[in-house]
Motif scaffolding. Structure first.
Motif, PDB file in Angstrom:
ATOM      1  N   ASP A 108       0.843  -1.232   0.037  1.00 11.43           N
ATOM      2  CA  ASP A 108      -0.033  -0.085  -0.046  1.00 11.43           C
ATOM      3  C   ASP A 108       0.801   1.307   0.050  1.00 11.43           C
ATOM      4  O   ASP A 108       0.261   2.419  -0.666  1.00 11.43           O
ATOM      5  CB  ASP A 108      -0.839   0.179   1.323  1.00 11.43           C
ATOM      6  N   ARG A 109       2.057   1.319   0.723  1.00 13.32           N
ATOM      7  CA  ARG A 109       2.719   2.395   0.988  1.00 13.32           C
ATOM      8  C   ARG A 109       3.505   2.894  -0.433  1.00 13.32           C
ATOM      9  O   ARG A 109       3.724   3.952  -0.886  1.00 13.32           O
ATOM     10  CB  ARG A 109       3.542   2.240   1.955  1.00 13.32           C
ATOM     11  N   HIS A 110       4.195   1.733  -0.879  1.00 15.29           N
ATOM     12  CA  HIS A 110       4.612   1.832  -2.307  1.00 15.29           C
ATOM     13  C   HIS A 110       3.524   2.739  -3.297  1.00 15.29           C
ATOM     14  O   HIS A 110       3.985   3.643  -4.059  1.00 15.29           O
ATOM     15  CB  HIS A 110       5.317   0.553  -2.737  1.00 15.29           C
ATOM     16  N   VAL A 490     -20.873   2.824   3.834  1.00 17.37           N
ATOM     17  CA  VAL A 490     -19.445   2.766   3.062  1.00 17.37           C
ATOM     18  C   VAL A 490     -18.796   3.803   3.252  1.00 17.37           C
ATOM     19  O   VAL A 490     -17.366   4.013   3.829  1.00 17.37           O
ATOM     20  CB  VAL A 490     -19.867   2.402   1.461  1.00 17.37           C
ATOM     21  N   GLU A 491     -19.422   4.925   3.410  1.00 17.47           N
ATOM     22  CA  GLU A 491     -18.727   6.320   3.459  1.00 17.47           C
ATOM     23  C   GLU A 491     -18.047   6.350   4.823  1.00 17.47           C
ATOM     24  O   GLU A 491     -16.697   6.713   5.075  1.00 17.47           O
ATOM     25  CB  GLU A 491     -19.777   7.356   3.670  1.00 17.47           C
ATOM     26  N   ARG A 492     -18.817   5.710   5.948  1.00 23.85           N
ATOM     27  CA  ARG A 492     -17.825   5.443   7.244  1.00 23.85           C
ATOM     28  C   ARG A 492     -16.832   4.607   7.281  1.00 23.85           C
ATOM     29  O   ARG A 492     -16.015   4.775   8.359  1.00 23.85           O
ATOM     30  CB  ARG A 492     -18.959   5.275   8.327  1.00 23.85           C
ATOM     31  N   SER A 493     -16.747   3.719   6.289  1.00 20.45           N
ATOM     32  CA  SER A 493     -15.287   2.757   6.449  1.00 20.45           C
ATOM     33  C   SER A 493     -14.048   3.520   5.944  1.00 20.45           C
ATOM     34  O   SER A 493     -13.184   3.140   6.296  1.00 20.45           O
ATOM     35  CB  SER A 493     -15.607   1.591   5.566  1.00 20.45           C
ATOM     36  N   PHE A 494     -14.340   4.878   4.984  1.00 19.49           N
ATOM     37  CA  PHE A 494     -13.171   5.304   4.489  1.00 19.49           C
ATOM     38  C   PHE A 494     -12.249   6.228   5.451  1.00 19.49           C
ATOM     39  O   PHE A 494     -12.543   6.467   6.543  1.00 19.49           O
ATOM     40  CB  PHE A 494     -13.747   6.338   3.683  1.00 19.49           C
ATOM     41  N   GLY A 495     -10.934   6.072   5.147  1.00 14.50           N
ATOM     42  CA  GLY A 495      -9.957   6.965   5.977  1.00 14.50           C
ATOM     43  C   GLY A 495      -9.760   6.188   7.330  1.00 14.50           C
ATOM     44  O   GLY A 495      -9.186   7.184   8.187  1.00 14.50           O
ATOM     45  N   TRP A 496      -9.911   5.030   7.535  1.00 15.61           N
ATOM     46  CA  TRP A 496      -9.552   4.364   8.690  1.00 15.61           C
ATOM     47  C   TRP A 496      -8.117   4.205   8.995  1.00 15.61           C
ATOM     48  O   TRP A 496      -7.557   4.505   9.906  1.00 15.61           O
ATOM     49  CB  TRP A 496     -10.404   3.129   8.835  1.00 15.61           C
ATOM     50  N   ILE A 497      -7.407   3.867   7.921  1.00 13.42           N
ATOM     51  CA  ILE A 497      -6.079   3.761   7.802  1.00 13.42           C
ATOM     52  C   ILE A 497      -5.458   4.946   7.482  1.00 13.42           C
ATOM     53  O   ILE A 497      -5.896   5.782   6.390  1.00 13.42           O
ATOM     54  CB  ILE A 497      -5.504   2.708   6.887  1.00 13.42           C
ATOM     55  N   GLU A 498      -4.934   5.629   8.571  1.00 12.87           N
ATOM     56  CA  GLU A 498      -3.838   6.949   7.973  1.00 12.87           C
ATOM     57  C   GLU A 498      -2.597   6.853   7.337  1.00 12.87           C
ATOM     58  O   GLU A 498      -2.111   5.921   7.793  1.00 12.87           O
ATOM     59  CB  GLU A 498      -3.918   7.843   9.645  1.00 12.87           C
ATOM     60  N   GLU A 499      -2.400   7.498   6.151  1.00 12.81           N
ATOM     61  CA  GLU A 499      -1.409   7.382   5.456  1.00 12.81           C
ATOM     62  C   GLU A 499      -0.100   7.901   6.395  1.00 12.81           C
ATOM     63  O   GLU A 499       0.056   8.995   6.814  1.00 12.81           O
ATOM     64  CB  GLU A 499      -1.516   8.172   4.220  1.00 12.81           C
TER      65      GLU A 499
END
Ligand SMILES: Nc1ncnc2c1ncn2[C@@H]1O[C@H](COP(=O)(O)OP(=O)(O)O)[C@@H](O)[C@H]1O
Ligand SMILES: O=P(O)(O)OC[C@H](O)CO
Length: 501
Positions: A108-110, A490-499
């Motif tokens: 994911d980070r790459h 679905v909207e609420r599942s977004f952004g859980w993992i912080e980059e």
């Protein structure tokens, strides 16, 4: 006189060998599951040696059960889980690492770093694919960078990369003793290294992911004889390779532009044949190769890839213990009248089409003291149907074509409640063909066409027949309310993992 065709179906959870007759009916089959290896959260691996051992075993078992000798097989076709990346030593045949499975999110980070320079869609024009850890390129880059000595070996031509089809063909045709290093065009189109226009590896993509060309297999047609087996029995032509979702499209005989199917397995994959030109997606789908037959123009497809559907049922069984077997989910879900306001968003590997959000993670929402196991089971089944509606709506927008009904196949289509709910939420009939093993059948068809066992696509169409059809039953108001609830979840599942930067 050969009177059957064999198909290897190497899937995410198991490997099958199925022997088909001229009418596409199953004469015999054998199946073995393999271990799912989860070394860390988000990492998913398979042992390539186990996959080859299982393939070897099921081919022998399947043929024995059919009571046939290898000479009775006109050809063998191969279909496989796509994107899963393998790297092995050309001299010893030993894998340099476990296979990185398509669901694996370690890169994911790459991928995020590449997206910072030009956005998620920077490679869409060339490859048809958004940037995502799902596709093989970043997985191969990880193997080359993280496995000791791998990059040097690859540059010298001593390490070979392949998706599972390549690994199987190389072993079937002799391994270190002259095994063929090839992949078919449908599998190559999932690596994010192939140009959709030239159907060859793209120098720009190789540069972007730092992939040496020497490590890559030769790209061949989906239907065309590429060699003969040496293992586990010698002398059978290998007549075709298709990635498993393209194979299901072929097995459902979706040969005309506008024809589509949805396969309900570990994930769900809806594909629509769009004809001889690739159709660019602006609605979040993937543009991919449907198949190529020697001497004919390629067929392209639009695909809505959904990562987690049947895998959510397995998760209820294996991680929560709410059911003892996948088949028990239907009874549990029927123990309640509706979802009780509960939604499950299975964003275990982020969300694929049409959202492409690596930063999403799974959630169960809408819980109250009223909610029970039945509501959760029901919400898990409904999640498959909502996700399918999302990708089919995107498909209709991108293609400008409306689907009158949906051809379905795969392990989850035995679930009557799901198939009915799917028709309800789509407001369109769903239907399942008589031969439900369409993935293996598609590979058999591709191989049988190449060797003249079947003469035309028309012969294959004649084999297709409906087993069951489900008609929509709910009112528009209820449909709208349910689907709106899904969209909010679905909207609420977004952004859980912080980059991480
Ligand atoms: N009765 C059922 N209801 C819902 N899901 C089911 C049922 N039976 C099997 N499944 C699910 O179907 C999937 C297996 O389908 P299959 O087409 O064999 O998948 P794959 O090819 O991805 O390995 C599993 O994830 C399993 O949990
Ligand atoms: O093995 P399946 O049926 O889960 O299919 C996996 C897909 O090919 C992944 O893209």
């Amino acid at each position: 006189m050969p009177d059957a065709v064999g198909a290897i179906d190497q899937g995410t959870t198991s490997t099958r060998f199925i022997v088909f007759d001229r009418h596409g009916a199953i004469l015999a089959q054998a199946q073995r599951e393999h271990e799912q290896i989860f070394p860390r959260p988000g990492w998913v691996e398979h042992d390539p040696r186990e996959i080859w051992r299982n393939t070897h075993a099921v081919m022998r078992e399947g043929l024995a059960r059919a009571g046939l000798t290898p000479q009775a097989l006109a050809a063998i076709g191969i279909t496989n889980q796509r994107e899963t990346a393998l790297l092995w030593d050309r001299r010893t045949g030993e894998p340099l690492h476990n296979a990185l499975v398509w669901q694996d999110t370690r890169t994911d980070r790459h991928v995020a770093a590449l997206a910072r320079d030009g956005g998620r869609d920077r490679f869409r024009a060339v490859t048809g694919l958004p940037l995502a850890s799902y596709f093989s390129a970043s997985k191969l880059a990880w193997l080359l960078d993280r496995v000791d000595g791998a990059r040097a070996k690859a540059e010298e031509g001593d390490a070979l990369f392949g998706t599972v089809d390549s690994w199987l063909v190389w072993n079937l045709t002799g391994g270190p003793q002259g095994g063929l290093h090839v992949t078919d065009v449908t599998n190559a189109s999932r690596t994010q290294l192939m140009s959709l226009a030239t159907l060859d590896w793209d120098e720009g993509m190789l540069g972007a992911f730092r992939i040496p060309r020497a490590v890559l297999p030769r790209i061949v047609c989906s239907s065309g004889v590429l060699g003969e087996t040496r293992e586990p029995f010698p002398g059978v032509p290998i007549g075709g390779i298709l990635g498993d979702q393209q194979a299901a499209l072929f097995g459902q005989t979706c040969f005309a532009a506008g024809e589509a199917k949805n396969t309900y397995g570990t994930g769900c994959f809806a594909l629509m044949n769009t004809g001889p030109q690739p159709v660019a997606s602006t609605a979040g789908l993937v543009t991919t190769v449907a198949y190529t037959c020697e001497g004919h123009a390629p067929a392209y497809a639009l695909e809505g890839s959904i990562a987690i559907t049947g895998a959510l049922v397995q998760w209820l069984r294996d991680n929560l213990g709410l059911i003892g077997a996948s088949s028990e989910i239907e009874g549990l879900a029927r123990s309640v009248e509706d979802n009780g306001g509960v939604y499950v968003v299975p964003a275990f590997s982020g969300l694929y089409a049409p959202h492409w959000r690596d930063d999403a993670r799974g959630l169960i929402i809408g819980l109250t003291r009223y909610a029970n196991r039945g509501h959760i089971a029901r919400a898990c089944l409904e999640a498959t149907a909502y996700q399918t509606r999302e990708v089919l709506e995107a498909m209709e927008r991108d293609s400008g074509m409306a689907l009158a009904e949906l051809r379905c196949d795969g392990g989850m289509t035995v679930n009557d409640l799901l198939m009915q709910f799917q028709a309800d939420i789509l407001d369109r009939p769903t239907l399942r063909p008589k031969i439900s093993e369409t993935t293996a059948l598609g590979a058999a068809y591709a191989a049988g066409l190449a060797t003249g066992f079947w003469k035309t696509l028309g012969d294959l169409r004649d084999n297709w027949a409906v087993d069951k059809r489900w008609h929509p039953r709910i009112a528009e108001e209820e449909r709208r309310a349910l689907f709106t609830g899904w969209g909010r979840a679905v909207e609420r599942s977004f952004g859980w993992i912080e980059e991480e930067t």
